[in-house]
Enzyme design. Structure first.
Site, PDB file in Angstrom:
ATOM      1  N   ASN A   1      13.918  58.508  30.397  1.00 17.55           N
ATOM      2  CA  ASN A   1      13.250  57.163  30.556  1.00 17.55           C
ATOM      3  C   ASN A   1      12.659  57.016  31.978  1.00 17.55           C
ATOM      4  OD1 ASN A   1      12.327  54.396  29.847  1.00 17.55           O
ATOM      5  ND2 ASN A   1      14.115  53.623  30.837  1.00 17.55           N
TER       6      ASN A   1
ATOM      7  N   MET B   1       9.150  50.087  24.682  1.00 19.95           N
ATOM      8  CA  MET B   1       9.713  48.653  25.255  1.00 19.95           C
ATOM      9  C   MET B   1      10.682  48.238  23.880  1.00 19.95           C
ATOM     10  SD  MET B   1       8.668  48.538  27.957  1.00 19.95           S
ATOM     11  CE  MET B   1       8.891  46.979  28.585  1.00 19.95           C
TER      12      MET B   1
ATOM     13  N   SER C   1      -0.175  55.172  30.400  1.00 21.71           N
ATOM     14  CA  SER C   1      -0.603  55.409  31.538  1.00 21.71           C
ATOM     15  C   SER C   1       0.279  56.682  32.055  1.00 21.71           C
ATOM     16  CB  SER C   1      -1.117  54.731  32.811  1.00 21.71           C
ATOM     17  OG  SER C   1       0.158  54.132  33.470  1.00 21.71           O
TER      18      SER C   1
ATOM     19  N   GLU D   1       5.176  56.100  39.754  1.00 17.43           N
ATOM     20  CA  GLU D   1       5.506  56.806  38.391  1.00 17.43           C
ATOM     21  C   GLU D   1       4.742  57.870  37.970  1.00 17.43           C
ATOM     22  OE1 GLU D   1       6.400  53.636  35.499  1.00 17.43           O
ATOM     23  OE2 GLU D   1       6.324  52.132  36.899  1.00 17.43           O
TER      24      GLU D   1
ATOM     25  N   LEU E   1      21.972  50.419  28.512  1.00 19.72           N
ATOM     26  CA  LEU E   1      20.441  50.017  28.756  1.00 19.72           C
ATOM     27  C   LEU E   1      20.139  50.371  30.238  1.00 19.72           C
ATOM     28  CD1 LEU E   1      17.538  49.222  27.668  1.00 19.72           C
ATOM     29  CD2 LEU E   1      18.241  46.925  28.723  1.00 19.72           C
TER      30      LEU E   1
ATOM     31  N   HIS F   1      11.824  53.756  34.420  1.00 21.24           N
ATOM     32  CA  HIS F   1      12.161  52.194  34.639  1.00 21.24           C
ATOM     33  C   HIS F   1      11.470  52.021  35.902  1.00 21.24           C
ATOM     34  CE1 HIS F   1      14.175  48.496  33.995  1.00 21.24           C
ATOM     35  NE2 HIS F   1      14.576  48.608  35.135  1.00 21.24           N
TER      36      HIS F   1
ATOM     37  N   THR G   1      21.259  57.053  28.515  1.00 28.55           N
ATOM     38  CA  THR G   1      22.587  56.753  27.862  1.00 28.55           C
ATOM     39  C   THR G   1      22.764  55.633  26.913  1.00 28.55           C
ATOM     40  OG1 THR G   1      23.522  55.914  29.551  1.00 28.55           O
ATOM     41  CG2 THR G   1      23.868  58.070  29.554  1.00 28.55           C
TER      42      THR G   1
HETATM   43  C1  GAR Z   1       5.546  51.464  33.300  1.00 24.65           C
HETATM   44  O1  GAR Z   1       5.803  50.617  34.701  1.00 24.65           O
HETATM   45  C2  GAR Z   1       7.110  51.695  32.843  1.00 24.65           C
HETATM   46  O2  GAR Z   1       8.114  51.878  34.040  1.00 24.65           O
HETATM   47  C3  GAR Z   1       7.545  50.259  32.398  1.00 24.65           C
HETATM   48  O3  GAR Z   1       6.496  50.152  31.429  1.00 24.65           O
HETATM   49  C4  GAR Z   1       5.249  50.390  32.156  1.00 24.65           C
HETATM   50  C5  GAR Z   1       4.510  51.453  30.976  1.00 24.65           C
HETATM   51  O4  GAR Z   1       3.257  51.647  31.702  1.00 24.65           O
HETATM   52  N1  GAR Z   1       8.675  50.679  31.449  1.00 24.65           N
HETATM   53  C6  GAR Z   1       9.618  49.647  31.337  1.00 24.65           C
HETATM   54  O5  GAR Z   1       9.524  48.600  31.559  1.00 24.65           O
HETATM   55  C7  GAR Z   1      10.390  50.324  30.270  1.00 24.65           C
HETATM   56  N2  GAR Z   1      11.709  49.274  30.378  1.00 24.65           N
HETATM   57  P1  GAR Z   1       2.359  52.724  30.970  1.00 24.65           P
HETATM   58  O6  GAR Z   1       2.415  52.317  29.546  1.00 24.65           O
HETATM   59  O7  GAR Z   1       1.049  52.550  31.455  1.00 24.65           O
HETATM   60  O8  GAR Z   1       2.923  54.007  30.929  1.00 24.65           O
END
Ligand code: GAR
Length: 194
Positions: free
Chosen positions: A111, A94, A13, A178, A148, A113, A145
């Protein structure tokens, strides 16, 4: 034309929000930038079909096909570099990346997060925020960087944690933010830096 490559693992998304903003805000003419490809480590990632429906090239590099993290990252790097990216955008990707991979894209790897970094790096951010009694949660866009979920912060969004929130309801509230801050942070970078 500056190429943006987006890496996803799931629904994508955030990727879709970036693609829609690029179209709506005409990044091609404003910034000479386009989303050139969407690459996933999961062939079943729903976001791949979404990208294809926008006419964007897609690819899969399945991490399970590689014996080591280093071998996967090298293959992924080759596939990404095929598109000569100015920016590589992790959007729900991921996988933990090796220092060599991060170094290769130093300064052009972003990224998002789902927490207010530096709080709650890693997984299960929303449950951890609820368990800690946080009154606010949010999301962070940052340069990647080797460490993590660290690196210079480019944008953050804050949402309240409401009584009765579960990890899912809080995640949904954070995700809507986001979708706003990630395209905005990328557009700011495109206009200022790249
Ligand atoms: C999002 O909430 C993003 O911030 C998170 O995964 C979701 C992906 O949603 N990312 C992490 O946790 C990275 N460590 P999406 O596939 O619908 O964009």
């Amino acid at each position: 034309m500056k190429n943006i490559v987006i890496l996803i693992s799931g629904g994508g998304s955030n990727m879709a929000a970036i693609v829609n903003a690029a179209h709506r805000e005409q990044w091609a003419t404003r910034y000479q930038a386009r989303v050139a490809a969407v690459i996933s480590n999961q062939a079943a990632a729903g976001g791949l079909a979404v990208a294809q429906s926008h006419g964007i090239a897609t690819d899969t590099v399945d991490h399970k096909a590689y014996a080591s993290r280093e071998a996967f990252d090298a293959a992924l790097r080759d596939r990404i570099d095929h598109y000569a990216p100015s920016l590589v955008v992790l959007a729900g990707f991921m996988r933990i990346l090796t220092p060599a991979f991060v170094q290769h894209y130093a300064g052009r790897l972003l990224n998002i997060h789902p927490s207010l970094l530096p709080a709650f790096p890693g997984l299960h951010t929303h449950q951890r925020a609820i368990d800690a009694g946080c009154q606010f949660a949010g999301a962070t866009v940052h340069q990647v960087t080797a460490e993590l979920d660290h690196g210079p912060i480019l944008a953050q969004a804050v949402v309240p944690v409401l009584a009765g929130d579960t990890a899912d309801t809080l995640a949904a509230r954070v995700l809507t933010q986001e979708h706003l801050i990630y395209p905005r942070a990328i557009a700011a970078l495109l206009s200022e830096k790249l």
